[in-house]
Design a protein around this motif. Structure first.
Motif, PDB file in Angstrom:
ATOM      1  N   UNK A 309       8.021 -61.877 -71.273  1.00 46.57           N
ATOM      2  CA  UNK A 309       7.251 -60.766 -71.823  1.00 46.57           C
ATOM      3  C   UNK A 309       5.939 -61.289 -72.394  1.00 46.57           C
ATOM      4  N   UNK A 310       4.835 -60.756 -71.906  1.00 44.13           N
ATOM      5  CA  UNK A 310       3.514 -61.126 -72.433  1.00 44.13           C
ATOM      6  C   UNK A 310       3.353 -60.552 -73.843  1.00 44.13           C
ATOM      7  N   UNK A 311       2.749 -61.323 -74.741  1.00 40.68           N
ATOM      8  CA  UNK A 311       2.667 -60.962 -76.148  1.00 40.68           C
ATOM      9  C   UNK A 311       1.452 -60.072 -76.416  1.00 40.68           C
ATOM     10  N   UNK A 312       1.646 -58.804 -76.817  1.00 38.32           N
ATOM     11  CA  UNK A 312       0.502 -57.907 -77.040  1.00 38.32           C
ATOM     12  C   UNK A 312      -0.477 -58.415 -78.090  1.00 38.32           C
ATOM     13  N   UNK A 313       0.029 -59.042 -79.156  1.00 37.26           N
ATOM     14  CA  UNK A 313      -0.872 -59.536 -80.204  1.00 37.26           C
ATOM     15  C   UNK A 313      -1.812 -60.603 -79.651  1.00 37.26           C
ATOM     16  N   UNK A 314      -1.286 -61.440 -78.760  1.00 34.90           N
ATOM     17  CA  UNK A 314      -2.118 -62.488 -78.158  1.00 34.90           C
ATOM     18  C   UNK A 314      -3.220 -61.893 -77.306  1.00 34.90           C
ATOM     19  N   UNK A 315      -2.892 -60.876 -76.511  1.00 32.26           N
ATOM     20  CA  UNK A 315      -3.888 -60.369 -75.575  1.00 32.26           C
ATOM     21  C   UNK A 315      -4.887 -59.425 -76.238  1.00 32.26           C
ATOM     22  N   UNK A 316      -4.540 -58.864 -77.370  1.00 30.02           N
ATOM     23  CA  UNK A 316      -5.545 -58.159 -78.164  1.00 30.02           C
ATOM     24  C   UNK A 316      -6.503 -59.175 -78.781  1.00 30.02           C
ATOM     25  N   UNK A 317      -5.952 -60.300 -79.236  1.00 30.49           N
ATOM     26  CA  UNK A 317      -6.762 -61.379 -79.794  1.00 30.49           C
ATOM     27  C   UNK A 317      -7.728 -61.935 -78.748  1.00 30.49           C
ATOM     28  N   UNK A 318      -7.207 -62.217 -77.563  1.00 31.47           N
ATOM     29  CA  UNK A 318      -8.046 -62.729 -76.479  1.00 31.47           C
ATOM     30  C   UNK A 318      -9.076 -61.683 -76.056  1.00 31.47           C
ATOM     31  N   UNK A 319      -8.640 -60.436 -75.980  1.00 33.20           N
ATOM     32  CA  UNK A 319      -9.540 -59.373 -75.550  1.00 33.20           C
ATOM     33  C   UNK A 319     -10.727 -59.187 -76.467  1.00 33.20           C
ATOM     34  N   UNK A 320     -10.527 -59.398 -77.769  1.00 36.18           N
ATOM     35  CA  UNK A 320     -11.640 -59.253 -78.711  1.00 36.18           C
ATOM     36  C   UNK A 320     -12.777 -60.202 -78.361  1.00 36.18           C
ATOM     37  N   UNK A 321     -12.411 -61.407 -77.880  1.00 35.48           N
ATOM     38  CA  UNK A 321     -13.431 -62.377 -77.473  1.00 35.48           C
ATOM     39  C   UNK A 321     -13.946 -62.089 -76.075  1.00 35.48           C
ATOM     40  N   UNK A 322     -13.040 -61.799 -75.158  1.00 36.98           N
ATOM     41  CA  UNK A 322     -13.443 -61.676 -73.754  1.00 36.98           C
ATOM     42  C   UNK A 322     -14.203 -60.383 -73.445  1.00 36.98           C
ATOM     43  N   UNK A 323     -14.013 -59.351 -74.242  1.00 36.55           N
ATOM     44  CA  UNK A 323     -14.834 -58.155 -74.027  1.00 36.55           C
ATOM     45  C   UNK A 323     -16.300 -58.464 -74.308  1.00 36.55           C
ATOM     46  N   UNK A 324     -16.543 -59.337 -75.277  1.00 38.83           N
ATOM     47  CA  UNK A 324     -17.918 -59.756 -75.553  1.00 38.83           C
ATOM     48  C   UNK A 324     -18.452 -60.646 -74.435  1.00 38.83           C
ATOM     49  N   UNK A 325     -17.619 -61.572 -73.958  1.00 34.51           N
ATOM     50  CA  UNK A 325     -18.059 -62.456 -72.875  1.00 34.51           C
ATOM     51  C   UNK A 325     -18.436 -61.640 -71.650  1.00 34.51           C
ATOM     52  N   UNK A 326     -17.625 -60.614 -71.335  1.00 29.22           N
ATOM     53  CA  UNK A 326     -17.887 -59.796 -70.146  1.00 29.22           C
ATOM     54  C   UNK A 326     -19.280 -59.172 -70.204  1.00 29.22           C
ATOM     55  N   UNK A 327     -19.727 -58.801 -71.404  1.00 28.27           N
ATOM     56  CA  UNK A 327     -21.047 -58.186 -71.548  1.00 28.27           C
ATOM     57  C   UNK A 327     -22.181 -59.191 -71.378  1.00 28.27           C
ATOM     58  N   UNK A 328     -21.866 -60.484 -71.504  1.00 28.79           N
ATOM     59  CA  UNK A 328     -22.907 -61.515 -71.542  1.00 28.79           C
ATOM     60  C   UNK A 328     -23.011 -62.326 -70.251  1.00 28.79           C
TER      61      UNK A 328
END
Length: 657
Positions: A309-328
């Motif tokens: 099972x993938x951990x939702x807390x981890x992927x929200x944490x990663x997403x906070x960073x990667x959503x910014x990277x995607x814009x850049x």
């Protein structure tokens, strides 16, 4: 190579039941979307030795009842996420119990990573044994049977080994296993054979499939080893022992190799193998920003729960960073660095090829990088194969002994107007009895006093004039045709059982004992190992003395800024887009626990001023990704602008004519 990658560990004991029981295609996809992930390295074989798919070349995990690898590839590809496949190459704990004779042994017959079999942990295989044939079959099986987007092979590198196979190999060749040089040379041949066989095996099935061999460190100066990879993954977990200074050192070298590369950090509070550990979202925001500011793609390490099972807390944490990277991303592709200074890595010129665990702090390279970052000097890290003519200054840090080939390269550089900053033993010849290049001084010997003192003949930026204690090894020199910028002062005596003073060391005897910093036609020489000293002690006087020397040599610096010491600045050029991208970062790591650096609060900065001297006229500047126009001032061949607000990371884009 994609920008937003995850490296998913799954080192799972056979003693744990229900492997993959909760795996869900939908949940797996949902987490990748939540994390804004576009590539995920998934697992064929773990350190415990088990396969996570049906296999004839290995054994499937005894508690796994379906093809987990195949299910993950199908789920990821369905949403356009790439899937490089991980194979533990150096470790296979299942097999170590069956074939302990195939393990790496030291000269005392101890194993590594764990030195015996009555402790928990893994044991590393020697790739000069029949184990290599087994590993090759495992790789071939994955490449043939699965739609892998690459192969990641872990825990490999040049090793010293005294196992029975290696000892016999040396003896059969008429060599003595007690000769360390022969053992090191065999380690080189063993690793080169392994890498060659891997490439041949893969290319016979899927020519050109990307491959990376991970040893935890890209060795500076070993272009041959780097070239065995299709790309580079710079493992650098700040909280896992690497610290926040390591990645800029590694990345500034990697970019000069002309290969695609990524920066690998982790979501963990500490390091690999931590379940239930999370760093602050601001830390991952900063670490991913640091990667793209240095021309790298990003990878974040995670570890899957045994039940899949993938951990939702981890992927929200990663997403906070990667959503910014995607814009850049648009401003971070196909870039090359702009640098005034080249740091010639001590590691790159070391004569000993033996692979040792990287010293991630306390080294001359690390101290030099920290000073350059704090001094806002644009720099690259280089080896002797780089073209130095594009740099205004080359730094020879502390221990760069000069052989005839290096002397010739330096003299050619001097002839074209280049300058050096040499410190400590740097510049001495291989015999260690004099300078191999003209630095305006004659060598008289090592200073027997330690620590000793430097009294500059100039004012430091923050301190009044004094005799400043330097703890590192120093050299005794005399002027030939140079100009002294400061002198050495020795203590009354070294600290000894019969001669000691106060709590630490003896004070200066306040006598001029010869030049300590000398300027000549070829640059500036500083008589102490100042960079190693700064890595260990962090003295303000060390940094400000070095920055005085560098700023004196850099009469026409490309960049100046009011960004504070803990900020990081880089300048990248995107030639295809006819633009420069100025990256500004600011965060302050703090120490938590025993040696763990963490980033939690991001404190915004306001009105950061930057001035650039570029070789192309600027027609427009704007903030990215906000696309807000930024007013610029042009005068005397420079362009200046003020960044109204810097919160963690800001890009300024300068379009040129």
């Amino acid at each position: 190579m994609r920008f937003r990658q995850v490296h998913l560990d799954f080192h799972t004991s056979e003693a744990i039941p229900h492997i993959g029981r909760q795996f869900s295609k939908q949940q797996f996809q949902d987490m990748l979307k939540k994390g804004s992930v576009d590539s995920i390295t998934i697992f064929s074989k773990c350190h415990h030795g088990w396969a996570y798919h049906p296999t004839e070349a290995n054994e499937i995990h005894p508690e796994l009842e379906f093809d987990l690898l195949g299910a993950m590839i199908e789920a990821a590809h369905e949403i356009d996420v790439k899937t490089p496949v991980y194979i533990s190459a150096g470790l296979d704990e299942k097999l170590t119990r069956r074939h302990p004779e195939w393990l790496i042994r030291d000269i005392n017959d101890n194993t590594n990573w764990v030195d015996g079999f009555m402790k928990p942990g893994y044991h590393q295989f020697c790739l000069n044994t029949p184990y290599l044939d087994i590993l090759i079959r495992q790789i071939e099986e994955v490449v043939r049977n699965y739609d892998a987007d690459g192969i990641f092979l872990d825990i490999v590198g040049v090793r010293q080994c005294y196992c029975h196979t290696c000892v016999q190999t040396l003896r059969d060749a008429g060599q003595d296993p007690r000769n360390k040089e022969a053992v090191i040379a065999l380690g080189e041949r063993t690793y080169a054979n392994y890498a060659s066989r891997v490439r041949e095996a893969i290319d016979a099935i899927k020519p050109g499939l990307p491959v990376f061999h991970n040893g935890g460190h890209i060795r500076r100066g070993r272009r041959d080893l780097a070239g065995m990879n299709s790309h580079l993954e710079l493992e650098s977990l700040p909280t896992g022992g690497w610290g926040y200074d390591h990645f800029p050192l590694s990345a500034r070298y990697a970019q000069g190799l002309g290969m695609n590369y990524l920066g690998m950090t982790g979501k963990f509070h500490t390091t690999w193998g931590e379940f239930g550990g999370y760093k602050h979202p601001n830390a991952l925001r900063y670490e991913t920003s640091l990667s793209i500011a240095n021309g790298a793609r990003c990878s974040i390490g995670d570890q899957l729960h045994p039940e899949g099972l993938m951990d939702p807390a981890t992927y929200e944490l990663i997403g906070a960073a990667y959503r910014e990277v995607a814009e850049k991303e648009a401003w971070c592709k196909d870039v090359r660095s702009v640098a005034d200074v080249a740091l010639l890595s001590v590691e790159a010129v070391a004569s000993q090829k033996e692979e040792k665990r990287e010293d991630r702090s306390g080294t001359s390279d690390a101290g030099a990088v920290r000073m350059l970052l704090e001094g806002k000097i644009l720099f690259d890290v280089v080896d002797t194969e780089n073209d130095w003519t594009k740099y205004k200054v080359v730094i020879l840090p502390d221990q760069v002994v000069v052989n005839p080939q290096l002397a010739a390269k330096l003299n050619d550089y001097f002839a074209q107007g280049g300058k050096v900053l040499a410190t400590g033993r740097s510049g001495l010849n291989e015999a260690g009895d004099g300078f191999a290049i003209d630095l305006g001084v004659a060598w008289e010997g090592e200073n027997p006093y330690k620590p000793s003192f430097f009294r500059p003949h100039f004012e430091l930026a923050s301190l009044q004039n004094a005799a400043f204690v330097f703890y590192s090894d120093g050299q005794q020199v005399q002027l030939t045709d140079g100009t002294s910028l400061g002198h050495r002062e020795n203590p009354y005596f070294n600290r000894d059982v019969f001669t000691f003073c106060s709590h630490q060391h003896t004070p200066s005897a306040q006598q001029d004992n010869g030049p300590g910093m000398v300027e000549s036609r070829n640059g500036i020489y500083f008589a102490w190992n100042v960079f190693a000293d700064y890595a260990g002690k962090g003295s303000l006087a060390l940094k400000e003395s070095v920055l005085f020397a560098l700023n004196r040599l850099l009469t026409d610096k490309t960049l100046s800024t009011t960004l504070p010491a803990q900020g990081i600045v880089t300048l990248m050029e995107q030639p295809s887009e006819r633009r420069y991208v100025n990256h500004l970062l600011y965060a302050t790591p703090v120490k938590r626990g025993s040696g763990v650096e963490v980033i939690e609060d991001i404190v915004p900065l306001y009105d950061v001023r930057v001035t650039l001297k570029l070789d192309k006229p600027v027609k427009r500047a704007y903030l990215a990704p906000q696309m807000e126009e930024l007013p610029i001032d042009e005068a005397n061949g420079s362009v200046s602008y003020t960044v109204p607000k810097l919160e963690c990371h800001q890009m300024v884009v300068l379009e040129t004519l």
